[in-house]
Design an enzyme around this catalytic site. Structure first.
Site, PDB file in Angstrom:
ATOM      1  N   HIS A 180       0.845  -1.198   0.000  1.00 43.01           N
ATOM      2  CA  HIS A 180       0.000   0.000   0.000  1.00 43.01           C
ATOM      3  C   HIS A 180       0.879   1.245   0.000  1.00 43.01           C
ATOM      4  CE1 HIS A 180      -3.303  -2.712   1.738  1.00 43.01           C
ATOM      5  NE2 HIS A 180      -3.540  -2.486   0.461  1.00 43.01           N
ATOM      6  N   GLU A 183       1.639   3.757   3.079  1.00 49.14           N
ATOM      7  CA  GLU A 183       2.158   3.229   4.346  1.00 49.14           C
ATOM      8  C   GLU A 183       3.689   3.305   4.348  1.00 49.14           C
ATOM      9  OE1 GLU A 183       0.176  -0.612   4.430  1.00 49.14           O
ATOM     10  OE2 GLU A 183      -1.786   0.356   4.260  1.00 49.14           O
ATOM     11  N   ARG A 238      -3.305   4.712  -2.049  1.00 51.14           N
ATOM     12  CA  ARG A 238      -3.173   3.350  -1.493  1.00 51.14           C
ATOM     13  C   ARG A 238      -2.871   2.296  -2.580  1.00 51.14           C
ATOM     14  NH1 ARG A 238      -5.580  -0.195   2.568  1.00 51.14           N
ATOM     15  NH2 ARG A 238      -6.554  -1.998   1.627  1.00 51.14           N
ATOM     16  N   ASN A 255      -3.574  -5.704  -2.358  1.00 51.90           N
ATOM     17  CA  ASN A 255      -3.894  -6.666  -1.293  1.00 51.90           C
ATOM     18  C   ASN A 255      -5.344  -7.161  -1.366  1.00 51.90           C
ATOM     19  OD1 ASN A 255      -2.451  -8.125   0.589  1.00 51.90           O
ATOM     20  ND2 ASN A 255      -3.337  -6.991   2.330  1.00 51.90           N
ATOM     21  N   HIS A 308       2.725  -3.848   6.745  1.00 51.60           N
ATOM     22  CA  HIS A 308       1.781  -2.751   6.479  1.00 51.60           C
ATOM     23  C   HIS A 308       1.791  -1.772   7.647  1.00 51.60           C
ATOM     24  CE1 HIS A 308      -0.777  -4.651   3.195  1.00 51.60           C
ATOM     25  NE2 HIS A 308       0.023  -5.649   3.552  1.00 51.60           N
ATOM     26  N   SER A 309       0.961  -0.744   7.526  1.00 48.14           N
ATOM     27  CA  SER A 309       0.654   0.107   8.669  1.00 48.14           C
ATOM     28  C   SER A 309      -0.751   0.652   8.435  1.00 48.14           C
ATOM     29  CB  SER A 309       1.656   1.247   8.800  1.00 48.14           C
ATOM     30  OG  SER A 309       1.397   2.269   7.853  1.00 48.14           O
ATOM     31  N   TYR A 310      -1.457   1.249   9.364  1.00 55.34           N
ATOM     32  CA  TYR A 310      -1.061   1.346  10.746  1.00 55.34           C
ATOM     33  C   TYR A 310      -2.091   0.636  11.594  1.00 55.34           C
ATOM     34  CZ  TYR A 310      -4.692   4.993  10.893  1.00 55.34           C
ATOM     35  OH  TYR A 310      -5.879   5.670  10.796  1.00 55.34           O
ATOM     36  N   GLU A 382       0.995  -5.100  11.015  1.00 55.95           N
ATOM     37  CA  GLU A 382       0.612  -3.689  10.871  1.00 55.95           C
ATOM     38  C   GLU A 382       1.432  -2.910  11.901  1.00 55.95           C
ATOM     39  OE1 GLU A 382      -1.761  -2.306   8.853  1.00 55.95           O
ATOM     40  OE2 GLU A 382      -3.076  -3.955   8.269  1.00 55.95           O
TER      41      GLU A 382
HETATM   42  O1  0X9 Z   1      -6.767  -4.203   4.529  1.00 54.57           O
HETATM   43  C1  0X9 Z   1      -5.614  -4.581   4.320  1.00 54.57           C
HETATM   44  O2  0X9 Z   1      -5.211  -4.934   3.222  1.00 54.57           O
HETATM   45  C2  0X9 Z   1      -4.623  -4.603   5.493  1.00 54.57           C
HETATM   46  N1  0X9 Z   1      -4.807  -3.460   6.321  1.00 54.57           N
HETATM   47  S1  0X9 Z   1      -4.327  -1.988   5.809  1.00 54.57           S
HETATM   48  O3  0X9 Z   1      -4.783  -1.014   6.751  1.00 54.57           O
HETATM   49  N2  0X9 Z   1      -2.740  -1.942   5.830  1.00 54.57           N
HETATM   50  O4  0X9 Z   1      -4.807  -1.781   4.485  1.00 54.57           O
HETATM   51  C3  0X9 Z   1      -4.841  -5.859   6.310  1.00 54.57           C
HETATM   52  C4  0X9 Z   1      -4.465  -7.115   5.583  1.00 54.57           C
HETATM   53  C5  0X9 Z   1      -4.804  -8.340   6.327  1.00 54.57           C
HETATM   54  N3  0X9 Z   1      -4.767  -9.504   5.494  1.00 54.57           N
HETATM   55  C6  0X9 Z   1      -5.662  -9.720   4.496  1.00 54.57           C
HETATM   56  N4  0X9 Z   1      -6.660  -8.936   4.261  1.00 54.57           N
HETATM   57  N5  0X9 Z   1      -5.521 -10.835   3.807  1.00 54.57           N
HETATM   58 ZN    ZN Z   2      -1.669  -1.888   4.074  1.00 52.72          ZN
END
Ligand code: 0X9
Ligand code: ZN
Length: 423
Positions: A180, A183, A238, A255, A308-310, A382
């Protein structure tokens, strides 16, 4: 003192009938208390003038869970009015986002007395490429650069392979950063980790053991186009930068583009949304390059890590369904131990748990895809913070954020080595 305060208020606010609207971009924290508040926030946050920081998409907004919303100066007045009309209170999380963005980009201290190191600053994409080149030459006995593909805009995707003693291929750890774009602490951590590994191999027993028993593949920036765009055009970006044929909206959420219950509830099929899943699984060259590389080494890669964050969380499968992973207990214990070590060393709290159950449903993620491929240890970390600065974590926090993440990575790797008895 008063003079300065008044000056500050006058220059940053337009006072109109006792209401003060700032002329700077801000981040609000809003907690919906009623279902009506939830619906209103969903509408507000899907307006393109705002950027939803937390949760990742409007359909994940729920009663009593904090929402973090970036609101550009131009949309503040109508949004504040709307919140007031519906009696929804808000807290200003960041009063001057622009100032923090500038501080994050203030990269090159020309002051020779400056005490911050290269690794305690954020770096634009070109510098990261330069760093990859320089570091791999300097530590050529430990580091190898592998080109695994290229992005939509044809930026190279470089993986750094870290190895300890011996030339034979070993079981491996994969770690990616910067899926992302916004981040920024994530690529900063991959750089931190590589530097720590080459500096302290043969000096610190933990990293020596890890590199002697496993190779580590590090992808510092999985989404180079998005990262570059977040430096130059839009700090809140993002997704990647892929164009859509019949839509002017740009970008796919990498993602959500992996083959794990792809494009089901928790992601979006609308190219204008932040969690757009793309045209088909691995439609994006960045996701395809990572999937192909890992698939071709599927019997070697034993631990998958995505940074990742946060929100300070250590997440493990599944995020793409509410199903419990077959080795849930093991994953739980590993994450628990990592969180405990962070707590002991840095007095900071990290939550941990299975993605969908503990956090939110988010299909198409790289961690779940890797897990389903047969990589039994798969985590998304995260990093800092908990929302105080969110994506705009000041450079002065990089050191602690990366030290915590390093603790979690080392603890997790050593735990996997112990459980699977790699030697
Ligand atoms: O939503 C996401 O992709 C991730 N959080 S973020 O705030 N960095 O965007 C979490 C990813 C957790 N894993 C999966 N969704 N497979
Ligand atoms: Zn992320």
């Amino acid at each position: 003192m008063w003079f300065f305060l008044i000056q500050l208020v006058l220059t940053s606010c337009l006072i109109e009938k006792y209401k003060c609207t700032t002329t700077t971009d801000q981040v609000f924290s809003i907690t919906p208390r009623l279902q009506g508040d939830v619906e209103l926030l969903k509408n507000v946050s899907s307006m393109h003038e705002t950027v939803l920081w937390q949760p990742a998409s409007p359909d994940q907004i729920t009663i009593n869970a904090e929402v973090h919303l970036f609101i550009p100066a131009s949309s503040q007045k109508p949004i504040i009015k709307l919140l007031q009309r519906y009696d929804i209170t808000h807290r200003v999380l960041l009063a001057n986002a622009q100032e923090l963005i500038e501080a994050q980009k203030r990269n090159y201290s020309t002051d020779p007395r400056s005490s911050t190191s290269y690794y305690e600053r954020y770096h634009p994409l070109e510098d990261i490429y330069h760093w990859i080149n320089k570091t791999s030459r300097e530590y050529s006995e430990r580091l190898q650069v592998i080109l695994i593909g290229s992005s939509v805009e044809k930026q190279p995707l470089f993986v750094l392979k870290l190895s300890g003693k011996g030339n034979q291929p070993k079981k491996a750890i994969w770690m990616d950063c910067g899926i992302h774009a916004r981040e920024w602490i994530s690529p900063a951590f991959c750089m931190w980790f590589v530097q720590y590994s080459v500096m302290y191999y043969n000096q610190h027993s933990d990293i020596t053991e890890i590199l002697d028993k496993m190779d580590v593949y590090v992808l510092p920036v999985m989404n180079p186009d998005g990262y570059k765009y977040s430096w130059i055009e839009n700090r809140m970006w993002r997704k990647n930068r892929s164009r859509n044929v019949d839509n002017t909206c740009v970008g796919t959420d990498l993602n959500r583009n992996f083959d794990a219950n792809w494009c089901t509830k928790g992601s979006s099929d609308n190219p204008c949304d932040e969690t757009y899943c793309g045209r088909f699984p691995e439609s994006e060259p960045e996701a395809a390059a990572v999937s192909n590389f890992i698939r071709s080494r599927k019997d070697l890669v034993k631990l998958y890590l995505s940074i990742h964050s946060y929100s300070q969380m250590l997440i493990f499968p599944y995020s793409c369904s509410y199903q419990e992973a077959p080795n849930h207990q093991e994953l739980y214990e590993i994450a628990q131990e990592a969180a405990m070590k962070i707590k002991i060393h840095y007095k900071n709290n990290y939550k941990f748990g299975a993605g969908a159950k503990s956090f939110y449903l988010a299909p198409g993620g790289s961690d779940d895809w890797a897990y389903n491929l047969g990589i039994d240890y798969s985590f998304t970390f995260e990093l800092q913070d908990n929302g105080r600065y969110g994506f705009l974590l000041p450079p002065s926090h990089i050191s602690k954020a990366c030290s915590e993440a390093l603790t979690a990575v080392k603890s997790t790797a050593l735990n996997v080595i112990k459980r699977r008895r790699f030697s």
